[in-house]
Design an enzyme around this catalytic site. Structure first.
Site, PDB file in Angstrom:
ATOM      1  N   HIS A  24      -2.038   1.175  -5.638  1.00 26.42           N
ATOM      2  CA  HIS A  24      -1.292   1.018  -4.388  1.00 26.42           C
ATOM      3  C   HIS A  24       0.217   1.152  -4.624  1.00 26.42           C
ATOM      4  O   HIS A  24       0.906   1.910  -3.935  1.00 26.42           O
ATOM      5  CB  HIS A  24      -1.625  -0.344  -3.765  1.00 26.42           C
ATOM      6  CG  HIS A  24      -0.783  -0.675  -2.578  1.00 26.42           C
ATOM      7  ND1 HIS A  24      -1.185  -0.398  -1.293  1.00 26.42           N
ATOM      8  CD2 HIS A  24       0.430  -1.238  -2.471  1.00 26.42           C
ATOM      9  CE1 HIS A  24      -0.241  -0.779  -0.455  1.00 26.42           C
ATOM     10  NE2 HIS A  24       0.759  -1.297  -1.132  1.00 26.42           N
ATOM     11  N   GLU A  25       0.735   0.424  -5.594  1.00 24.08           N
ATOM     12  CA  GLU A  25       2.191   0.446  -5.842  1.00 24.08           C
ATOM     13  C   GLU A  25       2.646   1.836  -6.293  1.00 24.08           C
ATOM     14  O   GLU A  25       3.708   2.314  -5.886  1.00 24.08           O
ATOM     15  CB  GLU A  25       2.589  -0.606  -6.886  1.00 24.08           C
ATOM     16  CG  GLU A  25       2.294  -2.052  -6.495  1.00 24.08           C
ATOM     17  CD  GLU A  25       2.933  -2.477  -5.178  1.00 24.08           C
ATOM     18  OE1 GLU A  25       3.934  -1.866  -4.761  1.00 24.08           O
ATOM     19  OE2 GLU A  25       2.402  -3.405  -4.551  1.00 24.08           O
ATOM     20  N   TYR A  30       1.250  -2.984   9.874  1.00 20.93           N
ATOM     21  CA  TYR A  30       0.066  -3.222   9.035  1.00 20.93           C
ATOM     22  C   TYR A  30      -1.217  -2.864   9.777  1.00 20.93           C
ATOM     23  O   TYR A  30      -2.200  -2.450   9.170  1.00 20.93           O
ATOM     24  CB  TYR A  30       0.028  -4.673   8.549  1.00 20.93           C
ATOM     25  CG  TYR A  30       1.232  -5.021   7.701  1.00 20.93           C
ATOM     26  CD1 TYR A  30       1.364  -4.500   6.413  1.00 20.93           C
ATOM     27  CD2 TYR A  30       2.244  -5.830   8.188  1.00 20.93           C
ATOM     28  CE1 TYR A  30       2.475  -4.800   5.636  1.00 20.93           C
ATOM     29  CE2 TYR A  30       3.362  -6.137   7.414  1.00 20.93           C
ATOM     30  CZ  TYR A  30       3.477  -5.615   6.146  1.00 20.93           C
ATOM     31  OH  TYR A  30       4.579  -5.905   5.389  1.00 20.93           O
ATOM     32  N   HIS A  78       5.343 -11.309  -7.107  1.00 21.60           N
ATOM     33  CA  HIS A  78       4.732 -10.520  -6.029  1.00 21.60           C
ATOM     34  C   HIS A  78       4.967  -9.022  -6.304  1.00 21.60           C
ATOM     35  O   HIS A  78       6.099  -8.578  -6.458  1.00 21.60           O
ATOM     36  CB  HIS A  78       5.336 -10.916  -4.686  1.00 21.60           C
ATOM     37  CG  HIS A  78       4.603 -10.339  -3.527  1.00 21.60           C
ATOM     38  ND1 HIS A  78       3.556 -10.994  -2.917  1.00 21.60           N
ATOM     39  CD2 HIS A  78       4.720  -9.151  -2.901  1.00 21.60           C
ATOM     40  CE1 HIS A  78       3.073 -10.235  -1.955  1.00 21.60           C
ATOM     41  NE2 HIS A  78       3.762  -9.110  -1.916  1.00 21.60           N
ATOM     42  N   ALA A  79       3.874  -8.245  -6.351  1.00 25.45           N
ATOM     43  CA  ALA A  79       3.972  -6.845  -6.773  1.00 25.45           C
ATOM     44  C   ALA A  79       4.807  -6.024  -5.795  1.00 25.45           C
ATOM     45  O   ALA A  79       4.682  -6.163  -4.583  1.00 25.45           O
ATOM     46  CB  ALA A  79       2.578  -6.245  -6.876  1.00 25.45           C
ATOM     47  N   GLU A 106       2.913   1.999   3.618  1.00 25.44           N
ATOM     48  CA  GLU A 106       1.838   1.103   3.194  1.00 25.44           C
ATOM     49  C   GLU A 106       0.507   1.834   3.151  1.00 25.44           C
ATOM     50  O   GLU A 106      -0.346   1.567   2.309  1.00 25.44           O
ATOM     51  CB  GLU A 106       1.746  -0.107   4.123  1.00 25.44           C
ATOM     52  CG  GLU A 106       2.920  -1.061   4.040  1.00 25.44           C
ATOM     53  CD  GLU A 106       3.204  -1.544   2.616  1.00 25.44           C
ATOM     54  OE1 GLU A 106       2.265  -1.716   1.826  1.00 25.44           O
ATOM     55  OE2 GLU A 106       4.388  -1.735   2.293  1.00 25.44           O
ATOM     56  N   HIS A 125       3.460   4.153  -3.539  1.00 26.13           N
ATOM     57  CA  HIS A 125       4.839   4.044  -3.052  1.00 26.13           C
ATOM     58  C   HIS A 125       5.781   4.864  -3.939  1.00 26.13           C
ATOM     59  O   HIS A 125       6.635   5.587  -3.453  1.00 26.13           O
ATOM     60  CB  HIS A 125       5.308   2.591  -3.083  1.00 26.13           C
ATOM     61  CG  HIS A 125       4.675   1.700  -2.061  1.00 26.13           C
ATOM     62  ND1 HIS A 125       4.636   2.015  -0.728  1.00 26.13           N
ATOM     63  CD2 HIS A 125       4.078   0.484  -2.173  1.00 26.13           C
ATOM     64  CE1 HIS A 125       4.049   1.020  -0.069  1.00 26.13           C
ATOM     65  NE2 HIS A 125       3.700   0.083  -0.913  1.00 26.13           N
ATOM     66  N   HIS A 169       5.896 -13.666   7.970  1.00 28.45           N
ATOM     67  CA  HIS A 169       6.590 -12.593   8.689  1.00 28.45           C
ATOM     68  C   HIS A 169       7.247 -13.066   9.981  1.00 28.45           C
ATOM     69  O   HIS A 169       8.162 -12.421  10.473  1.00 28.45           O
ATOM     70  CB  HIS A 169       5.622 -11.446   8.968  1.00 28.45           C
ATOM     71  CG  HIS A 169       5.041 -10.856   7.713  1.00 28.45           C
ATOM     72  ND1 HIS A 169       4.135 -11.538   6.939  1.00 28.45           N
ATOM     73  CD2 HIS A 169       5.255  -9.676   7.089  1.00 28.45           C
ATOM     74  CE1 HIS A 169       3.798 -10.795   5.891  1.00 28.45           C
ATOM     75  NE2 HIS A 169       4.467  -9.665   5.952  1.00 28.45           N
TER      76      HIS A 169
HETATM   77 ZN   LIG Z   1       2.724  -1.799  -0.465  1.00 31.24          ZN
END
Ligand SMILES: [Zn+2]
Length: 613
Positions: free
Chosen positions: A384-385, A522, A354-355, A412, A388, A512
């Site tokens: 996306h990563e 989210y 999982h990234a 996020e 972060h 979750h």
């Molecule tokens: Zn993320």
């Protein structure tokens, strides 16, 4: 996803009395009679928070190293070492949180008070001070997570199926009976969680009250730094803005599903069966794009094929992502990023694929962990990563408790904001797509995006609407499942494929809930990313339709973004939002702008139909 150094599960000492800080019972908070603040007390508070940050920094770095090894080299031993490091960090953090409360009645300098408050609200699951109860919270929490992780459905005839296998059926099968079996199968996994979950709610609420919150939901909402009741009203206001778009998508999707499966499976009015939308929770409908694609639509450009044709490697894909940020004016990633990241799935061992994006020491030791494949999806995920990572580095000069986004939604949202700039125009500029796709394919592209991003919104609201009700006692255990389905029907307009009862526990079929991770972030992140995207496009001087804008190469947009990222969590989120957008309010009109051509098209398609449920 991002790994944030401050930890989610709070255990107070007792069961985990591993440090000197933990061995002393915490004296109760002083009653809130305002007392004249003496200088020595103020100085003591400042010393306390500095010391807390120093110790937490050390423990968190160690914990990150242990977690990194456990995630990239899964063995019995690395799991045990990582669990021990994390338990130690959580114990110390919980203890500091309780002690921080003692200073909050003093008149304190801004940065001392803010960091004390952040420390107090940095936890997610609170355990009562009673050591036996602390241990019970830890045990239940890990048992629930393990039940979810190891969950399997074993049909009478045939092999057992885990969530990945069941999800594949939900995504790919077009047989309503097979879909129903897969859906019902996964929801057998959560039924036995009910007792543990109920007890966990009791205990966590008790722990939250010991820290001065009304209940656990109140503690979760406090991370957004809004006055009591405001956050919930903000959710309603933003949902009111986007609901017409969701309703139009729902109406169109129901019509296409009815055309595929017939009116007896998908009646023309009423909610949609939750197992028909391509995802176990009906939160992302992009897997049924093939059923939704506009008739006679132009083929959407094929990024998968382009990446393969240009012989991209995983590293080249990451380098391309890095170049996006460099084009905005950010410094290249440090050499250690390239040496220490995990980019591809190792052939010889198990890893968590999982990234995720990491900053091991909260300074310069940035990494991503991914099992990159040469696909369009992974190309997006890389952008996306890296969002972060560049965020983590931008605030790494601040005090430790400020090294985070100003509320959980921002971290996020940043990655996704950059993701919105991965447009065909951008792909053309970097030589991946030869010519821009015709404007006539815009509706198809927007529909594919909407099946992911618009379809998600109501689900993102109801998960925590349900939990806030559970924590406050408005939803009682005897009505857990009924209340959950009322919310799913109200917000998502979906219904279970078979009747449900209170012997089921369907909320626990979502990760979750089983693992106590708050969810409303989210929802806000999905609204914010469009708002930030629109503001950055304006800063870049872009004039055309929002969905075609890329900020690639814009130093002006980059400068605006960097100023916000560098603030970390040092100021409340409206200050951060204002830096990029000029506004202190979250606003969904940017999302509406982005999808405007699709909305118009959906309204045409829906003409004459009865919409709603
Ligand atoms: Zn993320």
């Amino acid at each position: 996803m991002v790994r944030i150094p401050m930890f989610v599960l709070a255990l107070s000492c007792g069961a985990l009395a591993l440090t000197a800080a933990c061995s002393e019972p915490t004296p109760p908070t002083q009653p809130v009679a305002p007392q004249p603040a003496t200088e020595p007390a103020v100085e003591e508070a400042a010393r306390f928070i500095d010391a807390a940050e120093a110790e937490l920094h050390e423990l968190s770095t160690y914990n990150n190293r242990a977690a990194w090894v456990a995630a990239t080299y899964i063995t019995v031993d690395t799991e045990i070492l990582a669990a021990a490091a994390s338990a130690k960090l959580m114990g110390v953090q919980a203890d500091y949180a309780k002690r921080a409360a003692r200073y909050l009645d003093l008149k304190l300098p801004y940065d001392v008070r803010r960091r004390l408050e952040l420390l107090r609200t940095s936890l997610t699951l609170y355990a009562p001070a009673d050591p036996a109860k602390t241990k019970e919270v830890a045990t239940i929490a890990s048992r629930l997570e393990a039940m979810y992780g190891a969950g399997k459905y074993c049909p009478a005839n045939g092999p057992c199926l885990d969530l990945e296998e069941l999800s594949r059926i939900i995504a790919k099968s077009r047989d309503p009976e097979e879909l129903k079996r897969a859906w019902v199968g996964w929801h057998t996994v959560s039924a036995p969680m009910r007792g543990d979950f109920t007890r966990l709610v009791e205990l966590a609420n008790q722990g939250a009250r010991e820290l001065g919150f009304k209940d656990t939901g109140d503690a979760w909402r406090s991370k957004f730094e809004m006055r009591p009741g405001v956050l919930s009203r903000e959710v309603d206001r933003l949902w009111g803005q986007v609901k017409p778009l969701y309703d139009a998508l729902h109406c169109y999707a129901r019509g296409r599903l009815a055309a595929k499966y017939g009116e007896d499976v998908v009646p023309g009015a009423g909610p949609i069966r939750a197992d028909l939308l391509g995802n176990m929770w009906a939160q992302d409908w992009s897997n049924v794009y093939d059923l939704m694609a506009p008739e006679g639509a132009v083929q959407i450009y094929d990024l998968d094929a382009a990446l393969r044709a240009k012989e991209y490697t995983p590293i080249e894909m990451v380098k391309t992502g890095e170049r996006f940020f460099i084009s905005l004016g950010f410094e290249p990633l440090p050499a250690t990023f390239w040496e220490r990241s995990l980019f591809v799935k190792p052939a010889d061992r198990d890893v968590v694929c999982h990234a995720s994006a990491w900053n091991i020491d909260d300074e310069e030791d940035l990494r991503i962990k991914m099992c990159i494949e040469i696909t369009a999806g992974d190309f997006q995920t890389i952008h996306h990563e890296l969002g972060h990572n560049f965020y983590q580095r931008a605030y790494n000069q601040l005090p430790l408790l400020y090294r985070d986004s100003p509320n959980p939604a921002f971290h996020e949202a940043i990655g996704d904001t950059i993701g919105l700039s991965v447009t065909s125009e951008y792909l053309q500029r970097i030589g991946l797509v030869d010519q821009p796709p015709p404007a006539s394919s815009d509706v198809s592209l927007l529909l594919r995006d909407a099946l992911t991003k618009v379809a998600f919104l109501p689900f993102a609201i109801l998960v925590d609407r349900w939990r806030w009700g559970v924590f406050s006692g408005d939803i009682q255990p005897a009505a857990y499942n009924e209340a959950f389905w009322e919310l799913r029907r109200k917000y998502q307009g979906v219904a279970p494929p078979v009747p449900r009862s209170e012997s089921d526990f369907d909320p626990g079929a979502k990760y979750h809930v089983a693992s106590s991770v708050p969810y409303i972030r989210y929802f806000f992140a999905h609204i914010l990313q469009f708002q930030l995207h629109r503001a950055l496009c304006e800063a870049a001087g872009y004039k055309g339709p929002l969905h075609r804008c890329t900020i690639y190469g814009s130093a002006k947009a980059g400068e605006r973004l960097r100023r916000m990222l560098e603030m970390g969590r040092s100021r409340p989120w409206p200050d951060a939002l204002e830096v990029v957008t000029g506004s202190r309010r979250m606003d969904a009109t940017a999302m509406l702008d982005y999808f405007a051509p699709l909305k118009e098209w959906l309204d045409q398609q829906n003409r004459g139909k009865t919409c709603g449920w």
